[in-house]
Design an enzyme around this catalytic site. Structure first.
Site, PDB file in Angstrom:
ATOM      1  N   HIS A   2       0.818  -1.226   0.000  1.00 55.97           N
ATOM      2  CA  HIS A   2       0.000   0.000   0.000  1.00 55.97           C
ATOM      3  C   HIS A   2       0.850   1.274   0.000  1.00 55.97           C
ATOM      4  O   HIS A   2       0.359   2.338   0.338  1.00 55.97           O
ATOM      5  CB  HIS A   2      -0.978   0.041   1.183  1.00 55.97           C
ATOM      6  CG  HIS A   2      -2.094  -0.975   1.090  1.00 55.97           C
ATOM      7  ND1 HIS A   2      -1.889  -2.320   1.173  1.00 55.97           N
ATOM      8  CD2 HIS A   2      -3.432  -0.825   0.920  1.00 55.97           C
ATOM      9  CE1 HIS A   2      -3.046  -2.968   1.070  1.00 55.97           C
ATOM     10  NE2 HIS A   2      -4.001  -2.085   0.911  1.00 55.97           N
TER      11      HIS A   2
ATOM     12  N   HIS B 181      -3.378  -2.065  -4.605  1.00 51.68           N
ATOM     13  CA  HIS B 181      -4.640  -1.356  -4.358  1.00 51.68           C
ATOM     14  C   HIS B 181      -4.599  -0.041  -5.123  1.00 51.68           C
ATOM     15  O   HIS B 181      -3.803   0.842  -4.822  1.00 51.68           O
ATOM     16  CB  HIS B 181      -4.819  -1.084  -2.866  1.00 51.68           C
ATOM     17  CG  HIS B 181      -6.223  -0.718  -2.471  1.00 51.68           C
ATOM     18  ND1 HIS B 181      -7.001   0.174  -3.191  1.00 51.68           N
ATOM     19  CD2 HIS B 181      -6.995  -1.137  -1.436  1.00 51.68           C
ATOM     20  CE1 HIS B 181      -8.175   0.295  -2.597  1.00 51.68           C
ATOM     21  NE2 HIS B 181      -8.207  -0.490  -1.536  1.00 51.68           N
TER      22      HIS B 181
ATOM     23  N   HIS C  64     -11.696  -7.427  -5.560  1.00 52.26           N
ATOM     24  CA  HIS C  64     -11.949  -6.490  -4.465  1.00 52.26           C
ATOM     25  C   HIS C  64     -12.715  -5.264  -4.997  1.00 52.26           C
ATOM     26  O   HIS C  64     -12.239  -4.560  -5.887  1.00 52.26           O
ATOM     27  CB  HIS C  64     -10.575  -6.090  -3.913  1.00 52.26           C
ATOM     28  CG  HIS C  64     -10.587  -5.291  -2.659  1.00 52.26           C
ATOM     29  ND1 HIS C  64     -10.871  -3.944  -2.643  1.00 52.26           N
ATOM     30  CD2 HIS C  64     -10.327  -5.641  -1.375  1.00 52.26           C
ATOM     31  CE1 HIS C  64     -10.778  -3.505  -1.394  1.00 52.26           C
ATOM     32  NE2 HIS C  64     -10.454  -4.519  -0.608  1.00 52.26           N
TER      33      HIS C  64
ATOM     34  N   GLU D  82     -13.392  -9.504  -0.063  1.00 52.53           N
ATOM     35  CA  GLU D  82     -14.156  -8.242  -0.168  1.00 52.53           C
ATOM     36  C   GLU D  82     -14.533  -7.980  -1.630  1.00 52.53           C
ATOM     37  O   GLU D  82     -14.407  -6.864  -2.132  1.00 52.53           O
ATOM     38  CB  GLU D  82     -13.327  -7.070   0.375  1.00 52.53           C
ATOM     39  CG  GLU D  82     -12.735  -7.356   1.750  1.00 52.53           C
ATOM     40  CD  GLU D  82     -11.942  -6.197   2.344  1.00 52.53           C
ATOM     41  OE1 GLU D  82     -12.402  -5.658   3.358  1.00 52.53           O
ATOM     42  OE2 GLU D  82     -10.889  -5.838   1.784  1.00 52.53           O
TER      43      GLU D  82
ATOM     44  N   GLU E 119     -19.382  -2.933   1.079  1.00 54.10           N
ATOM     45  CA  GLU E 119     -18.596  -2.055   1.949  1.00 54.10           C
ATOM     46  C   GLU E 119     -18.951  -0.581   1.705  1.00 54.10           C
ATOM     47  O   GLU E 119     -19.206  -0.168   0.573  1.00 54.10           O
ATOM     48  CB  GLU E 119     -17.102  -2.296   1.671  1.00 54.10           C
ATOM     49  CG  GLU E 119     -16.173  -1.488   2.537  1.00 54.10           C
ATOM     50  CD  GLU E 119     -14.693  -1.828   2.265  1.00 54.10           C
ATOM     51  OE1 GLU E 119     -14.411  -2.901   1.690  1.00 54.10           O
ATOM     52  OE2 GLU E 119     -13.840  -0.999   2.625  1.00 54.10           O
TER      53      GLU E 119
ATOM     54  N   CYS F 289     -17.030   1.914   1.693  1.00 59.61           N
ATOM     55  CA  CYS F 289     -16.054   2.440   0.723  1.00 59.61           C
ATOM     56  C   CYS F 289     -16.445   2.095  -0.717  1.00 59.61           C
ATOM     57  O   CYS F 289     -16.210   2.883  -1.631  1.00 59.61           O
ATOM     58  CB  CYS F 289     -14.673   1.847   0.969  1.00 59.61           C
ATOM     59  SG  CYS F 289     -13.851   2.463   2.429  1.00 59.61           S
TER      60      CYS F 289
ATOM     61  N   CYS G 147     -10.864   2.349   6.878  1.00 63.71           N
ATOM     62  CA  CYS G 147     -11.045   2.998   5.571  1.00 63.71           C
ATOM     63  C   CYS G 147     -12.422   3.626   5.427  1.00 63.71           C
ATOM     64  O   CYS G 147     -12.565   4.687   4.817  1.00 63.71           O
ATOM     65  CB  CYS G 147     -10.815   1.982   4.456  1.00 63.71           C
ATOM     66  SG  CYS G 147     -11.728   0.440   4.668  1.00 63.71           S
ATOM     67  N   CYS G 148     -13.445   2.961   5.978  1.00 66.93           N
ATOM     68  CA  CYS G 148     -14.817   3.436   5.734  1.00 66.93           C
ATOM     69  C   CYS G 148     -15.109   4.774   6.433  1.00 66.93           C
ATOM     70  O   CYS G 148     -15.566   5.713   5.779  1.00 66.93           O
ATOM     71  CB  CYS G 148     -15.826   2.373   6.133  1.00 66.93           C
ATOM     72  SG  CYS G 148     -15.737   0.881   5.102  1.00 66.93           S
TER      73      CYS G 148
HETATM   74 ZN   LIG Z   1     -13.857   0.682   3.779  1.00 62.08          ZN
END
Ligand SMILES: [Zn+2]
Length: 626
Positions: free
Chosen positions: A147, A197, A255, A307, A323, A325, A399-400
């Site tokens: 990342h 990602h 994802h 995910e 999710e 996000c 992250c969310c």
């Molecule tokens: Zn998230």
């Protein structure tokens, strides 16, 4: 001949969004949420970044404190995302204290940046343990999971936002120093690589917009084009959409957040650069998502495993991942698709995600969050949640919440757009806006109780009489089509009666690309009144969606409803809804922050986004049809 309204420095999206800074939201639905964002979510998430040592990691990386790296290798991104969201808040309301707080954070980030521009606290903090399969032992050695580039994408987005909010270059200079290093490593003179990602691509495009430096745009394109290049790189596979070159992809896989960010970046690059095949690819993938892989709530990502998107029509309700996000990614992508194509159907999907699958991700209090947004719950099961199936104060992987911080204040920027002498009204949100159409400044006042009522009043105030086309989105739900595909259909597909008045007189508007097109000379004080019918509607899923077989869902306007146990005798999962049951909308100002609830046949249905505000309990969107 059309006149370009603004000097554009480069090729861009054919449709230009009206920036959120020109749109003041004043309605009863979004205004309180924007206030909560400012008053609660921004300071709350900043405090959480402090408490969880996400900020301290930068201090340690700078050598200004002892201690090892705390948390995941992508924790840096949360700090950047909160700075981005806080900057948006600053753009609409000055707040010297918040601005000073951002200055302080930016100083810490600057101190943590290495001399050559490298910035990644996991590696910089002395004594931290580096893992081959996480951070990688050397810089850029394990891009699949490190990342490193993902974090930087969020840094770049934050830098662009902070510059716009404050006029200060402090974070931008950090971002540009970093981008120069990334360009030397992965640009045309460097090696071909792709981040595990996606996100840096979107960030690079934002830096390009700020600086006009085409190397940054080309680097974004190069990262995208590197994906799926067999023989050139070791591929990550479908999980990271790295199984095929992006221009050969047709199906949404892997994802869902990575995918949504990638499709958004592909739209950016297709709009701004020569990128043959990009647009066709995202058009095909969009058809695949909207036709096969979209939850009724606008959520995407069916599986907890990785995910990820599931197979076509694999849309389980209880184990839906959806999710928060990913809903935001879906919004960003569909907004860009609208800016490319000018069709209302993309805003139909955006609106569905916004009012349902995204909004469920944040509590009305602004400091509790869902990571996953299932369409049914037994009240116990909840992934990544601290206590029962309720929204959580924070997550280890957060992250969310930090996407909520930047998404919420972006909302006013999705309402209006212009192209030449067309003014698009994409969303119905009450408030005022200043828009430039052609060479004319136009003031707009939108008055509506949307999403509870389909009456929308628009008053125009052009600075001089001007001819242009006002284009009002005719939502799919208002014309008998819940989604722009056959994935969902109304039990009664009849279109309701849409009424349009211009200065009190009935107006027959052409429908162009899903918009009512009203072309005339506009004068100050002209009033357009649109009535969108909002009957209670039952929805059925495509027969191939096994999870919804024999089931029915309920919508009204853009809102998807659910049954929650607390309103229905302690249960929601076994409830049946007969086709003959009359459900009556009731405006209830003191209920769940003010909603229209649906009552009838012994059932109470509430907006899906509002569930889980009264403790854990069963919930269901899809009820047994009887
Ligand atoms: Zn998230």
């Amino acid at each position: 001949m059309s006149t370009r309204t603004r000097e554009r420095r480069f090729r861009d999206y054919p449709i230009e969004p009206v920036p959120f800074t020109s749109v003041e939201v004043q309605d009863a639905f979004w205004r309180p949420r924007l206030e909560t964002h400012r008053a609660v979510t921004v300071p709350y998430t900043l405090a959480r970044c402090e408490e969880t040592d996400r900020v301290e990691n930068f201090v340690r990386a700078a050598g200004a404190a002892e201690g090892v790296h705390v948390g995941t290798q992508f924790n840096d991104s949360d700090v950047f995302k909160v700075i981005e969201g806080a900057s948006y808040a600053l753009q609409t309301q000055a707040n010297p204290q918040l601005e000073a707080e951002l200055d302080r954070l930016i100083e810490l980030i600057q101190a943590a940046q290495e001399d050559d521009g490298y910035l990644y606290t996991s590696r910089a903090i002395p004594g931290s343990t580096l893992r081959t399969d996480v951070e990688g032992l050397e810089r850029w050695s394990h891009l699949y999971m490190s990342h490193e580039l993902y974090n930087l994408g969020h840094l770049y987005e934050a830098a662009a936002a902070h510059l716009a909010a404050t006029g200060k270059r402090s974070l931008l200079d950090i971002a540009l120093k970093s981008a120069a290093l990334v360009e030397s490593e992965f640009g045309p003179e460097g090696r071909l690589a792709a981040p595990g990602h996606q996100e840096i691509e979107i960030g690079l495009v934002k830096l390009y917009r700020v600086t006009g430096d085409e190397r940054l745009l080309r680097l974004a394109q190069r990262f995208l084009e590197a994906r799926g290049q067999v023989g050139e790189r070791e591929l990550y596979g479908t999980y990271s959409q790295d199984h095929l070159p992006v221009v050969e992809q047709s199906e949404a896989v892997g994802h869902a957040v990575r995918a949504g960010y990638m499709y958004s970046a592909m739209a950016d690059v297709a709009a701004l650069a020569e990128a043959p095949g990009f647009l066709d690819a995202i058009d095909r993938i969009w058809d695949n998502v909207v036709g096969r892989k979209l939850y009724l709530t606008g959520g995407i990502g069916a599986r907890h495993d990785q995910e990820s998107f599931g197979e076509a029509y694999e849309l389980p309700n209880d184990t839906a991942y959806a999710e928060t996000c990913a809903a935001f990614a879906n919004i960003m992508w569909n907004h860009r698709m609208f800016l490319l194509h000018g069709k209302a159907r993309y805003l139909d999907v955006l609106e569905r995600s916004l009012y349902n699958g995204f909004l469920s991700g944040v509590a009305m209090s602004g400091d509790r969050f869902f990571y996953v947004n299932p369409l049914s719950s037994d009240g116990r099961f909840a992934f990544n949640v601290s206590e029962g199936a309720t929204r959580s104060p924070w997550f280890q992987v957060s992250c969310c919440p930090t996407n909520v911080v930047r998404a919420m204040p972006s909302l006013p920027g999705w309402v209006y757009a212009v192209r030449d002498d067309r003014l698009y009204v994409g969303l119905y949100v009450g408030g005022k806006a200043r828009v430039r159409v052609g060479t004319t400044e136009v003031g707009l006042t939108q008055t509506t109780d949307y999403p509870w009522d389909g009456e929308v009043r628009l008053e125009l105030a052009p600075e001089a009489p001007t001819e242009f086309a006002l284009r009002l989105r005719l939502p799919g739900w208002a014309v008998g089509r819940p989604v722009p595909s056959d994935l969902y259909r109304y039990l009664d597909p009849a279109a309701g009666e849409v009424r349009l008045l211009v200065n009190g007189e009935s107006f027959e508007a052409k429908v162009v690309g899903g918009f009512l097109d009203i072309r005339r000379e506009w004068l100050e004080g002209d009033v357009v009144a649109l009535t969108l019918p909002m009957p209670v509607r039952r929805v059925l899923a495509h027969d191939a969606v096994e999870a919804d077989a024999g089931r029915v869902a309920v919508e009204r306007g853009p809102i998807v409803y659910c049954a929650e146990a607390v309103d229905n005798g302690g249960h929601a999962l076994g409830l049946a809804l007969a086709d003959s049951t009359q459900l009556t909308p009731q405006q209830e100002d003191d209920f769940l922050g003010g909603v229209v609830a649906l009552r009838g046949g012994g059932l109470t249905l509430i907006p899906y986004y509002a569930w889980s505000h009264r403790g854990p309990g069963e919930m269901a969107v899809w009820l047994k049809r009887s």
